[in-house]
Design a protein around this motif. Structure first.
Motif, mmCIF file in Angstrom:
data_model
loop_
_atom_site.group_PDB
_atom_site.id
_atom_site.type_symbol
_atom_site.label_atom_id
_atom_site.label_comp_id
_atom_site.label_asym_id
_atom_site.label_seq_id
_atom_site.Cartn_x
_atom_site.Cartn_y
_atom_site.Cartn_z
ATOM 1 N N ALA A 171 47.031 47.467 42.391
ATOM 2 C CA ALA A 171 46.034 46.496 42.846
ATOM 3 C C ALA A 171 44.985 47.175 43.722
ATOM 4 O O ALA A 171 43.791 46.893 43.629
ATOM 5 C CB ALA A 171 46.723 45.373 43.625
ATOM 6 N N ARG A 172 45.441 48.120 44.545
ATOM 7 C CA ARG A 172 44.531 48.851 45.413
ATOM 8 C C ARG A 172 43.580 49.727 44.587
ATOM 9 O O ARG A 172 42.385 49.804 44.858
ATOM 10 C CB ARG A 172 45.368 49.698 46.377
ATOM 11 C CG ARG A 172 44.574 50.558 47.329
ATOM 12 C CD ARG A 172 43.853 49.703 48.352
ATOM 13 N NE ARG A 172 43.109 50.538 49.265
ATOM 14 C CZ ARG A 172 43.587 51.007 50.415
ATOM 15 N NH1 ARG A 172 44.810 50.702 50.792
ATOM 16 N NH2 ARG A 172 42.848 51.772 51.181
ATOM 17 N N LEU A 173 44.133 50.377 43.539
ATOM 18 C CA LEU A 173 43.300 51.233 42.688
ATOM 19 C C LEU A 173 42.271 50.401 41.924
ATOM 20 O O LEU A 173 41.124 50.819 41.743
ATOM 21 C CB LEU A 173 44.177 52.017 41.693
ATOM 22 C CG LEU A 173 45.082 53.091 42.302
ATOM 23 C CD1 LEU A 173 46.008 53.688 41.250
ATOM 24 C CD2 LEU A 173 44.246 54.196 42.944
ATOM 25 N N ARG B 13 47.317 42.314 46.610
ATOM 26 C CA ARG B 13 46.202 42.783 47.445
ATOM 27 C C ARG B 13 46.351 42.302 48.888
ATOM 28 O O ARG B 13 45.476 42.557 49.713
ATOM 29 C CB ARG B 13 44.873 42.271 46.867
ATOM 30 C CG ARG B 13 44.537 42.857 45.509
ATOM 31 C CD ARG B 13 43.294 42.194 44.919
ATOM 32 N NE ARG B 13 42.120 42.433 45.748
ATOM 33 C CZ ARG B 13 40.978 41.753 45.633
ATOM 34 N NH1 ARG B 13 40.875 40.783 44.727
ATOM 35 N NH2 ARG B 13 39.958 42.015 46.409
ATOM 36 N N ARG C 117 35.202 41.077 39.809
ATOM 37 C CA ARG C 117 35.269 42.528 40.000
ATOM 38 C C ARG C 117 34.648 43.279 38.820
ATOM 39 O O ARG C 117 33.919 44.245 38.987
ATOM 40 C CB ARG C 117 36.734 42.947 40.171
ATOM 41 C CG ARG C 117 37.009 44.436 40.227
ATOM 42 C CD ARG C 117 36.598 45.029 41.555
ATOM 43 N NE ARG C 117 36.943 46.445 41.637
ATOM 44 C CZ ARG C 117 36.145 47.422 41.212
ATOM 45 N NH1 ARG C 117 34.979 47.122 40.686
ATOM 46 N NH2 ARG C 117 36.523 48.677 41.314
ATOM 47 N N ASP D 273 38.902 42.309 50.807
ATOM 48 C CA ASP D 273 38.984 41.003 50.171
ATOM 49 C C ASP D 273 38.338 40.907 48.795
ATOM 50 O O ASP D 273 38.878 40.314 47.885
ATOM 51 C CB ASP D 273 38.376 39.940 51.086
ATOM 52 C CG ASP D 273 39.419 39.378 52.043
ATOM 53 O OD1 ASP D 273 40.500 39.981 52.115
ATOM 54 O OD2 ASP D 273 39.136 38.383 52.707
ATOM 55 N N MET E 52 51.326 46.887 44.409
ATOM 56 C CA MET E 52 50.302 47.014 45.446
ATOM 57 C C MET E 52 49.466 48.265 45.240
ATOM 58 O O MET E 52 48.250 48.263 45.463
ATOM 59 C CB MET E 52 50.970 47.021 46.833
ATOM 60 C CG MET E 52 51.357 45.616 47.287
ATOM 61 S SD MET E 52 52.597 45.583 48.602
ATOM 62 C CE MET E 52 51.749 46.449 49.877
ATOM 63 N N LEU E 53 50.106 49.336 44.775
ATOM 64 C CA LEU E 53 49.377 50.577 44.511
ATOM 65 C C LEU E 53 48.302 50.354 43.441
ATOM 66 O O LEU E 53 47.137 50.724 43.617
ATOM 67 C CB LEU E 53 50.372 51.661 44.052
ATOM 68 C CG LEU E 53 49.744 52.971 43.587
ATOM 69 C CD1 LEU E 53 49.255 53.772 44.789
ATOM 70 C CD2 LEU E 53 50.729 53.802 42.770
ATOM 71 N N TYR F 18 41.115 47.221 42.712
ATOM 72 C CA TYR F 18 40.222 46.366 43.502
ATOM 73 C C TYR F 18 39.750 46.990 44.813
ATOM 74 O O TYR F 18 38.915 46.394 45.497
ATOM 75 C CB TYR F 18 40.917 45.033 43.799
ATOM 76 C CG TYR F 18 41.009 44.138 42.581
ATOM 77 C CD1 TYR F 18 39.952 43.306 42.238
ATOM 78 C CD2 TYR F 18 42.131 44.145 41.767
ATOM 79 C CE1 TYR F 18 40.017 42.483 41.123
ATOM 80 C CE2 TYR F 18 42.207 43.333 40.650
ATOM 81 C CZ TYR F 18 41.154 42.502 40.328
ATOM 82 O OH TYR F 18 41.214 41.697 39.227
ATOM 83 N N GLY F 19 40.300 48.162 45.151
ATOM 84 C CA GLY F 19 39.911 48.774 46.412
ATOM 85 C C GLY F 19 40.484 48.034 47.600
ATOM 86 O O GLY F 19 41.318 47.142 47.461
ATOM 87 N N LYS F 20 40.010 48.423 48.777
ATOM 88 C CA LYS F 20 40.535 47.841 50.002
ATOM 89 C C LYS F 20 39.762 46.570 50.329
ATOM 90 O O LYS F 20 38.601 46.440 49.986
ATOM 91 C CB LYS F 20 40.358 48.861 51.139
ATOM 92 C CG LYS F 20 41.233 48.607 52.330
ATOM 93 C CD LYS F 20 40.963 49.665 53.400
ATOM 94 C CE LYS F 20 41.690 49.293 54.681
ATOM 95 N NZ LYS F 20 41.396 50.235 55.758
#
Lengths: 179, 175
Positions: A170-172, B34, A109, A178, A167-168, A174-176
């Motif tokens: 991780a989303r920020l 994720r 990433r 895989d 999770m919040l 790595y984005g949505k």
């Protein structure tokens, strides 16, 4: 389900179930439930005590765990040291020990030459995490495993919140999706 | 002294199994957050199911006593969310960070230094938190069966059914 590209790995259901037996045996033989984050408070206090023991004695939180003239090393502190040793034994005997400063997923990433930003993020994250763990009264070991297996309301509530916050972020980061 | 040796031995067993289950890695922890690799969730809930049955069996036989942490919603919820934010950044929890060092993951060392710093900061502000957040929604040391007024084995059975359903779904989706 054994992954052939990962030497020495066990099915997570099996390893988890065996850990459940370890947890039950620990309670049966010594009355001790698994937990980890309190030991970080003890260690921080022990380090602070090297510099200024008066201050530690006067702190209402640290003095709950560290009495003057007592080492502060208890069952859980040794348990946490044991985790490092047990992981080292498992990794060394299966050829899966690997010195690595930047995790694979992070490299994909953010690039491979990011050891400094990874270290800084880990430090800041660690500080936030332990502050939160003490406010919540425990971490994924104390609340997530020991609390939930006793069906404690505190453990169930904390576990849901651990994942919600994680999770919040991780989303920020790595984005949505895989990758 | 004996108790310290028990602690070390239990920790070695736990660390060994965490490493074997591949729970110690940043990639696995972030993978779960994720929702792309549920290894740590499979591990956790397998531990919880076996532990739950064992603990309540021994408890009903009068051989052990439960050791509950107080339910204080202010602390559990706000602290839990703060923990989660930090967890997403560091990618290790307190127990797994130590195991990650044992596996050679250098970034876990910086995480542990951060955790020690966070513990010291918490100790400084604890007096303020004790009279505010840690008084909000204090229900004391209660279990879900006590809260709902049902037999604990009913909830043990419900947890098993829910977890097995979740496991089945993970395998079907290849998570």
């Amino acid at each position: 389900m054994k992954q052939t590209d990962d030497p020495g790995s066990w099915n997570p259901y099996l390893a988890g179930a065996l850990t459940g037996l370890v947890a039950v045996a620990s309670v049966f033989f010594t009355g001790q439930f698994l937990g980890a984050s309190t030991s970080f408070v003890r260690s921080a206090g022990m380090l602070e005590r090297l510099v200024n023991s008066e201050r530690v004695a006067q702190n209402s939180y640290l003095s709950k765990y560290l009495q003057p003239g007592v080492s502060g090393i208890d069952w859980q502190w040794m348990f946490v040291i044991g985790i490092l040793l047990g992981a080292l034994i498992a990794a060394a005997t299966s050829g899966s020990f690997r010195l690595q400063a930047v995790p694979d997923m992070w490299q994909r990433r953010f690039g491979s030459k990011t050891a400094f930003s990874r270290a800084l993020t880990a430090f800041i994250g660690g500080a936030i995490l332990l502050f939160g763990a003490r406010l919540a009264g425990g971490c994924p070991s104390g609340h997530g495993l020991s609390g939930v297996m006793q069906l404690a309301v505190s453990g169930l509530v904390a576990l849901v919140c651990f994942f919600a916050g994680g999770m919040l972020v991780a989303r920020l980061l790595y984005g949505k999706g895989d990758e | 002294m004996n108790l310290l040796i028990w602690g070390l031995a239990t920790g070695i067993a736990f660390g060994f199994l965490l490493q074997k289950g591949r729970v110690l890695r940043y990639d696995k922890q972030l993978g779960a957050l994720r929702l792309i690799d549920m290894t740590i969730v499979k591990f956790m809930f397998s531990t919880v199911l076996v532990g739950m049955v064992g603990i309540y069996l021994l408890h009903d036989m009068g051989l052990i006593s439960l050791k509950l942490k107080a339910t204080i919603l202010g602390g559990n919820i706000i602290g839990g969310l703060i923990f989660g934010v930090g967890w997403g950044l560091v990618g290790y929890c307190p127990g797994t960070s130590m195991g990650a060092i044992g596996e050679g993951r250098v970034d876990a060392f910086w995480g542990i230094l951060g955790m020690l710093f966070g513990a010291a900061v918490y100790a400084e502000v604890y007096p303020q938190l004790k009279t505010s957040v840690l008084t909000w929604g204090n229900f004391g040391k209660i279990t879900l069966p006590q809260l709902l007024g049902v037999n604990h084995w009913l909830l043990v059975a419900a947890m098993i059914v829910l977890a097995l359903g979740m496991f089945f779904w993970f395998e079907k989706k290849g998570l």
